[in-house]
Design an enzyme around this catalytic site. Structure first.
Site, PDB file in Angstrom:
ATOM      1  CB  SER A 142      -0.809   0.229   1.327  1.00 16.38           C
ATOM      2  OG  SER A 142      -1.517  -1.198   0.755  1.00 16.38           O
TER       3      SER A 142
HETATM    4  N1  SAM Z   1       0.093  -4.842   3.615  1.00 15.29           N
HETATM    5  C1  SAM Z   1       0.292  -5.721   2.996  1.00 15.29           C
HETATM    6  C2  SAM Z   1       1.591  -5.126   3.188  1.00 15.29           C
HETATM    7  O1  SAM Z   1       2.083  -4.379   3.735  1.00 15.29           O
HETATM    8  O2  SAM Z   1       2.780  -4.819   1.662  1.00 15.29           O
HETATM    9  C3  SAM Z   1      -0.494  -5.253   1.539  1.00 15.29           C
HETATM   10  C4  SAM Z   1      -1.578  -5.374   1.271  1.00 15.29           C
HETATM   11  S1  SAM Z   1      -2.524  -6.298   0.141  1.00 15.29           S
HETATM   12  C5  SAM Z   1      -2.710  -4.619  -0.259  1.00 15.29           C
HETATM   13  C6  SAM Z   1      -3.326  -7.469  -0.078  1.00 15.29           C
HETATM   14  C7  SAM Z   1      -3.354  -8.537   0.760  1.00 15.29           C
HETATM   15  O3  SAM Z   1      -4.189  -9.257   1.041  1.00 15.29           O
HETATM   16  C8  SAM Z   1      -2.270  -8.950  -0.268  1.00 15.29           C
HETATM   17  O4  SAM Z   1      -1.390  -9.703  -0.167  1.00 15.29           O
HETATM   18  C9  SAM Z   1      -3.151  -9.921  -0.415  1.00 15.29           C
HETATM   19  O5  SAM Z   1      -3.195 -11.571  -1.019  1.00 15.29           O
HETATM   20  C10 SAM Z   1      -4.059 -10.581   1.063  1.00 15.29           C
HETATM   21  N2  SAM Z   1      -5.212 -11.300   0.818  1.00 15.29           N
HETATM   22  C11 SAM Z   1      -6.341 -10.797  -0.059  1.00 15.29           C
HETATM   23  N3  SAM Z   1      -7.742 -12.174   0.925  1.00 15.29           N
HETATM   24  C12 SAM Z   1      -7.151 -11.913   1.869  1.00 15.29           C
HETATM   25  C13 SAM Z   1      -7.229 -13.218   3.057  1.00 15.29           C
HETATM   26  N4  SAM Z   1      -9.079 -13.427   2.686  1.00 15.29           N
HETATM   27  N5  SAM Z   1      -7.049 -13.431   3.651  1.00 15.29           N
HETATM   28  C14 SAM Z   1      -5.248 -13.578   3.829  1.00 15.29           C
HETATM   29  N6  SAM Z   1      -5.569 -11.847   2.999  1.00 15.29           N
HETATM   30  C15 SAM Z   1      -5.017 -11.696   2.121  1.00 15.29           C
END
Ligand code: SAM
Length: 241
Positions: A91
């Site tokens: 993000s």
């Molecule tokens: N917080 C992260 C960082 O600091 O890099 C960025 C997050 S990215 C915007 C969203 C993340 O949520 C992705 O890596 C995605 O694979 C994960 N994600 C999506 N659905 C999910 C779920 N149901 N459970 C866990 N992770 C999930």
């Protein structure tokens, strides 16, 4: 002669390394200024003109460049999201900073993150709270973040590979829950796993369109109130729920 050449090359090498670190530190300072400017510009949504200095200090400490793919390292401190592979993103620093601030993290807190991604958000929380639990659904990302965070010495973060919609019952209740992917609704298990007095921050809305960042507060009696903070854009929360 051989020793002299060795000493000279070591000196040269260490000065190059130092310069790279100094360069990152300078870029991090610029990132901090950019976040401060964005916070002032959005103060009407945030109800404040500056974030908690502890949060800003963490933002100025965590080496974001070490958590992005090598080819994006030179862009690591731009105030924008970056690709991390598998269709996912790290993000924008401003968003990471305000979401962290909204959770009001305290040194004795236990925080759950859904969406580990690069591990950057978890690393920021690890500087501010006692223990961070973070869940990633994409195995390769979860494994990479586990390795990177361990190499950087963050020893108060536990990464789990699973569907974060269901939270992490074993370590509940949490003082704070942060969801870093857009959900169509607030997952009931995450509300359940929030402590009385706890806070949750979550983007809610349609996939790939603008969503609303929600701050959910559970009071001491267990009643829940929701405040819309500002429009945001996140990758979707996936999984079989
Ligand atoms: N917080 C992260 C960082 O600091 O890099 C960025 C997050 S990215 C915007 C969203 C993340 O949520 C992705 O890596 C995605 O694979 C994960 N994600 C999506 N659905 C999910 C779920 N149901 N459970 C866990 N992770 C999930």
């Amino acid at each position: 002669m051989f020793h002299l050449i060795r000493i000279l090359s070591l000196l040269l090498f260490s000065s190059v390394v130092l310069t790279a670190e100094e360069d990152y530190a300078l870029k991090r300072e610029n990132m901090i200024r950019a976040i401060e400017t964005d916070v002032v510009a959005t103060s009407i949504y945030l109800d404040k003109k500056a974030l908690d200095p502890r949060v800003m200090e963490a933002m100025n400490t965590v080496p974001r460049h070490a958590l992005v793919p090598i080819r994006y390292r030179s862009k690591a401190y731009l105030n924008r999201p970056l690709p991390i592979g598998y269709g996912q993103t790290i993000s924008q620093p401003y968003i990471v900073a305000i979401m962290t601030d909204l959770l009001n993290p305290q040194p004795e807190h236990k925080v759950l993150e859904v969406g580990t991604g690069s591990g950057y958000q978890a690393a920021i929380f690890s500087r501010l709270v006692q223990q961070v639990y973070t869940i990633e659904i994409i195995e390769e990302l979860g494994m990479r973040a586990t390795k990177d965070l361990a190499e950087l010495g963050y020893d108060n973060i536990q990464v789990r590979i699973s569907d974060g919609y269901y939270g992490w019952e074993q370590h509940a209740p949490f003082d704070g829950v942060i969801v870093t992917a857009a959900a169509s609704h607030v997952p009931p298990p995450l509300i359940q796993q929030l402590k009385p007095g706890g806070r949750m921050i979550i983007p809610v809305g349609s996939s790939f369109l603008t969503q609303q960042l929600l701050l959910i507060v559970k009071d001491d009696e267990g009643n829940v109130t929701t405040r819309q903070i500002l429009p945001v854009r996140f990758v979707p929360l996936t999984g079989s729920h």
